[in-house]
Write a protein that holds these residues in place. Structure first.
Motif, PDB file in Angstrom:
ATOM      1  N   GLY A  70      34.042 -16.293 -38.303  1.00  0.00           N
ATOM      2  CA  GLY A  70      32.932 -17.243 -38.394  1.00  0.00           C
ATOM      3  C   GLY A  70      33.251 -18.572 -37.728  1.00  0.00           C
ATOM      4  N   ALA A  71      34.470 -19.057 -37.918  1.00  0.00           N
ATOM      5  CA  ALA A  71      34.875 -20.310 -37.278  1.00  0.00           C
ATOM      6  C   ALA A  71      34.956 -20.138 -35.762  1.00  0.00           C
ATOM      7  N   TRP A  72      35.452 -19.003 -35.313  1.00  0.00           N
ATOM      8  CA  TRP A  72      35.544 -18.729 -33.873  1.00  0.00           C
ATOM      9  C   TRP A  72      34.148 -18.682 -33.248  1.00  0.00           C
ATOM     10  N   VAL A  73      33.214 -18.002 -33.903  1.00  0.00           N
ATOM     11  CA  VAL A  73      31.838 -17.922 -33.395  1.00  0.00           C
ATOM     12  C   VAL A  73      31.203 -19.303 -33.379  1.00  0.00           C
ATOM     13  N   ARG A  74      31.481 -20.093 -34.397  1.00  0.00           N
ATOM     14  CA  ARG A  74      30.897 -21.429 -34.464  1.00  0.00           C
ATOM     15  C   ARG A  74      31.436 -22.312 -33.328  1.00  0.00           C
ATOM     16  N   THR A  75      32.734 -22.233 -33.058  1.00  0.00           N
ATOM     17  CA  THR A  75      33.277 -23.037 -31.961  1.00  0.00           C
ATOM     18  C   THR A  75      32.754 -22.553 -30.616  1.00  0.00           C
ATOM     19  N   ARG A  76      32.588 -21.259 -30.457  1.00  0.00           N
ATOM     20  CA  ARG A  76      32.057 -20.717 -29.201  1.00  0.00           C
ATOM     21  C   ARG A  76      30.597 -21.153 -28.998  1.00  0.00           C
ATOM     22  N   SER A  77      29.826 -21.172 -30.081  1.00  0.00           N
ATOM     23  CA  SER A  77      28.416 -21.563 -29.936  1.00  0.00           C
ATOM     24  C   SER A  77      28.274 -23.062 -29.692  1.00  0.00           C
ATOM     25  N   THR A  78      29.144 -23.884 -30.264  1.00  0.00           N
ATOM     26  CA  THR A  78      29.047 -25.325 -30.020  1.00  0.00           C
ATOM     27  C   THR A  78      29.530 -25.675 -28.619  1.00  0.00           C
ATOM     28  N   ARG A  79      30.460 -24.936 -28.071  1.00  0.00           N
ATOM     29  CA  ARG A  79      30.933 -25.181 -26.698  1.00  0.00           C
ATOM     30  C   ARG A  79      29.852 -24.809 -25.684  1.00  0.00           C
TER      31      ARG A  79
END
Length: 82
Positions: A70-79
Motif C-alpha cells: 500500500g505504501a509503495w502504491v501510494r508513493t508511485r501514485s504521488t510521483r
C-alpha cells in the motif's frame, strides 16, 4: 530498503524457522489437548508454542506485506501526479 519490507522479511524468516522446527521436532503431535492417542505433555506444549509462533509470524508477514505494498502504491501514485 523500507522498514515495512524489513519487517516482512524478518517475520517471513521467523515463520520459516518455526515451521521447519515444528515439522522436524514434533511431526506427529497434535497441538491440542484432545487426540486419539495419549501424547507426551512436553511434545504437546512444544507443538503448541511452535504453532503459535508460526501463526503470529504469518499474520505479521501478511499485514506488513499489505502495508508495504500500500505504501509503495501510494508513493508511485504521488510521483506520477507530481
Amino acid at each position: 530498503m523500507n522498514a515495512g519490507w524489513k519487517i516482512f522479511l524478518l517475520s517471513l524468516a521467523v515463520f520459516a524457522v518455526a515451521f521447519g522446527a515444528e515439522r522436524l521436532l514434533v511431526p506427529d503431535i497434535v497441538p491440542i489437548a484432545f487426540a486419539e492417542e495419549p501424547q507426551p505433555l512436553l511434545l504437546v506444549e512444544t507443538a503448541f508454542v511452535l504453532r503459535a509462533i508460526v501463526l503470529i509470524a504469518g499474520s505479521v508477514a501478511a499485514i506488513s506485506l499489505i502495508i508495504a505494498i500500500g505504501a509503495w502504491v501510494r508513493t508511485r501514485s504521488t510521483r506520477s501526479h507530481a
